[in-house]
Write an enzyme that holds these catalytic residues in place. Structure first.
Site, PDB file in Angstrom:
ATOM      1  N   GLY A  11       0.833  -1.213   0.000  1.00 53.15           N
ATOM      2  CA  GLY A  11       0.000   0.000   0.000  1.00 53.15           C
ATOM      3  C   GLY A  11       0.860   1.253   0.000  1.00 53.15           C
ATOM      4  N   PHE A  12       0.180   2.362   0.101  1.00 55.28           N
ATOM      5  CA  PHE A  12       0.878   3.647   0.035  1.00 55.28           C
ATOM      6  C   PHE A  12       1.850   3.807   1.218  1.00 55.28           C
ATOM      7  CE2 PHE A  12       0.136   8.078   1.731  1.00 55.28           C
ATOM      8  CZ  PHE A  12       1.240   8.629   1.098  1.00 55.28           C
ATOM      9  N   ILE A  13       1.368   3.747   2.429  1.00 56.96           N
ATOM     10  CA  ILE A  13       2.266   3.913   3.583  1.00 56.96           C
ATOM     11  C   ILE A  13       3.128   2.654   3.738  1.00 56.96           C
ATOM     12  CG2 ILE A  13       2.430   4.335   6.084  1.00 56.96           C
ATOM     13  CD1 ILE A  13      -0.253   5.794   5.926  1.00 56.96           C
ATOM     14  N   ASP A  32      -0.037  -8.689   1.295  1.00 60.02           N
ATOM     15  CA  ASP A  32      -0.943  -7.686   0.710  1.00 60.02           C
ATOM     16  C   ASP A  32      -1.827  -8.379  -0.322  1.00 60.02           C
ATOM     17  OD1 ASP A  32      -0.460  -4.262   0.428  1.00 60.02           O
ATOM     18  OD2 ASP A  32      -1.970  -5.305  -0.759  1.00 60.02           O
ATOM     19  N   LEU A  77      -0.670  -2.856   8.937  1.00 65.19           N
ATOM     20  CA  LEU A  77      -1.195  -1.691   8.203  1.00 65.19           C
ATOM     21  C   LEU A  77      -2.354  -2.055   7.287  1.00 65.19           C
ATOM     22  CD1 LEU A  77       1.633  -0.617   9.168  1.00 65.19           C
ATOM     23  CD2 LEU A  77       1.764   0.634   7.042  1.00 65.19           C
ATOM     24  N   ALA A 119      -1.567   0.127  13.012  1.00 67.00           N
ATOM     25  CA  ALA A 119      -1.868   1.377  12.312  1.00 67.00           C
ATOM     26  C   ALA A 119      -3.334   1.719  12.545  1.00 67.00           C
ATOM     27  CB  ALA A 119      -1.602   1.218  10.820  1.00 67.00           C
ATOM     28  N   TYR A 151     -15.664   3.150   9.926  1.00 66.52           N
ATOM     29  CA  TYR A 151     -14.205   3.082   9.814  1.00 66.52           C
ATOM     30  C   TYR A 151     -13.545   3.429  11.160  1.00 66.52           C
ATOM     31  CZ  TYR A 151      -9.507   4.255   8.138  1.00 66.52           C
ATOM     32  OH  TYR A 151      -8.163   4.329   7.958  1.00 66.52           O
ATOM     33  N   LYS A 155     -11.648   0.803  13.805  1.00 68.63           N
ATOM     34  CA  LYS A 155     -10.275   1.011  14.247  1.00 68.63           C
ATOM     35  C   LYS A 155     -10.206   1.227  15.759  1.00 68.63           C
ATOM     36  CE  LYS A 155      -7.489   0.408  10.899  1.00 68.63           C
ATOM     37  NZ  LYS A 155      -6.378  -0.541  11.069  1.00 68.63           N
TER      38      LYS A 155
END
Ligand code: UDP
Length: 323
Positions: A11-13, A32, A77, A119, A151, A155
């Protein structure tokens, strides 16, 4: 040098974190499912001898058991992210964000895992009023009839679970609540404002601002954010605690649009769109989101400080190279 598992590592991060871990000499297993992550995010490091890439879902419990084997540090993440994706598919959000985290924590507690980074997100604060949110502030989530809050709520459950595993089993858990993170490799498909503005501007506009653009956010560069989270995991005093991770330089979305336009082409127009047209009925936005990063700084001696000016230059240059 440790063997690390990065879920969501494409992913991005996650891809930036994976690069950093390899640079620091660690061995990394990436898990992933390439749903919002992309294999190309790992292109620069795909042949690295210390990297194993496992394509699969964190919802696959057999696979999860396999990838945890021999791992000392877990960076969890993988999640359903992005306000748009969450608003469009709340079932996927809840299923991806809750049960696999619980299973991963259980596997970590049973195995040889020393540190577990969860995360999390500034979404857990919900629409809390006031400035500079502190980690122990009360949460202000909206009603369950509005899917956005699924969301933050999912979390928040993850955070409860992780902290419970720390308390009950002594697992070395650290929770990081990311504020808005931006940088190269972030895509606009899932609602993220900065890549959307940059892409629209580079395509000649208009740049679409939702509502009146008075919403306030702080944008941290992904490289600084990943260095901070890496430092946190090294720090034993961070175990069992929650940390805001992000920039604290506040800007309104309209000002952000104007900054992007100024950099790309001052003749581009801003178009204002009601939330209803962007996210459908029942959408609620967070009016102001600014972190207090004192706890992060106290624990690590660092916090993201790159100016938005530099951040945008970096993103625009990357986008131009890859378009
Ligand atoms: N936004 C916008 N135009 C877009 C995408 C987002 O005006 O094309 C606004 C959105 O309503 C929010 C802010 O930009 O107020 C940040 O949105 P994003 O989805 O990036 O992150 P959020 O902070 O909402 O999680």
């Amino acid at each position: 040098m440790a063997k690390c598992l990065v879920t969501g590592g494409a992913g991005f991060i996650g891809s930036h974190l994976t690069e950093l871990l390899l640079e620091e000499g660690h061995q990394v297993v990436v898990l992933d499912n390439l749903s919002t992550g992309r294999a190309t995010n790992l292109d620069a490091i795909s042949g690295h001898p210390n990297l194993t890439i496992q394509t699969g879902s964190i919802t696959d419990s057999v696979l999860l058991g396999e990838v945890v084997h021999g791992v000392e540090i877990i960076y969890h993440l993988a999640a359903a992210v992005g306000v748009k994706l969450v608003a469009d598919d709340p079932v996927r959000t809840i299923e991806t964000n809750i049960y696999p985290t619980e299973q991963l924590l259980r596997l970590a507690a049973q195995g040889n895992v020393k540190k577990f980074f969860l995360a999390s997100t500034s979404e857990v604060y919900g629409k809390r009023p006031g400035d500079a949110w502190v980690e122990d502030d009360d949460l202000h989530l909206g009603p369950t009839s509005r899917p956005r809050w699924a969301y933050g709520c999912s979390k928040a459950i993850d955070e409860f679970l992780a902290l419970a595993y720390y308390q009950k089993y002594g697992l070395g858990v650290t929770v990081g609540r990311f504020f808005n993170v931006v940088g190269p490799r972030q895509v606009g498909n899932y609602g993220m404002v900065v890549p959307r503005f940059v892409e629209s501007a580079l395509n000649g506009g208009p740049v679409t601002v939702y509502d009146d653009g008075s919403q306030v956010r702080c944008f941290g560069h992904v490289e600084e954010v990943t260095r901070c989270l890496y430092a946190l995991v090294q720090e034993d005093s961070a175990v069992g605690r929650v940390f805001n991770i992000g920039s604290d330089q506040a800007i309104s979305i309209l000002e952000l649009a104007q900054m992007v336009i100024e950099k790309v082409d001052p003749s581009i127009k801003v178009e204002f769109i009601p939330y209803r047209d962007a996210y459908g009925e029942n959408f609620e936005d967070v009016q102001r989101r600014v972190p207090n990063t004192g706890r992060l700084y106290e624990a690590t001696g660092m916090r993201p400080t790159m100016t938005l000016d530099r951040i945008l230059d970096d993103i625009i240059a990357w986008k131009k190279r890859t378009m």
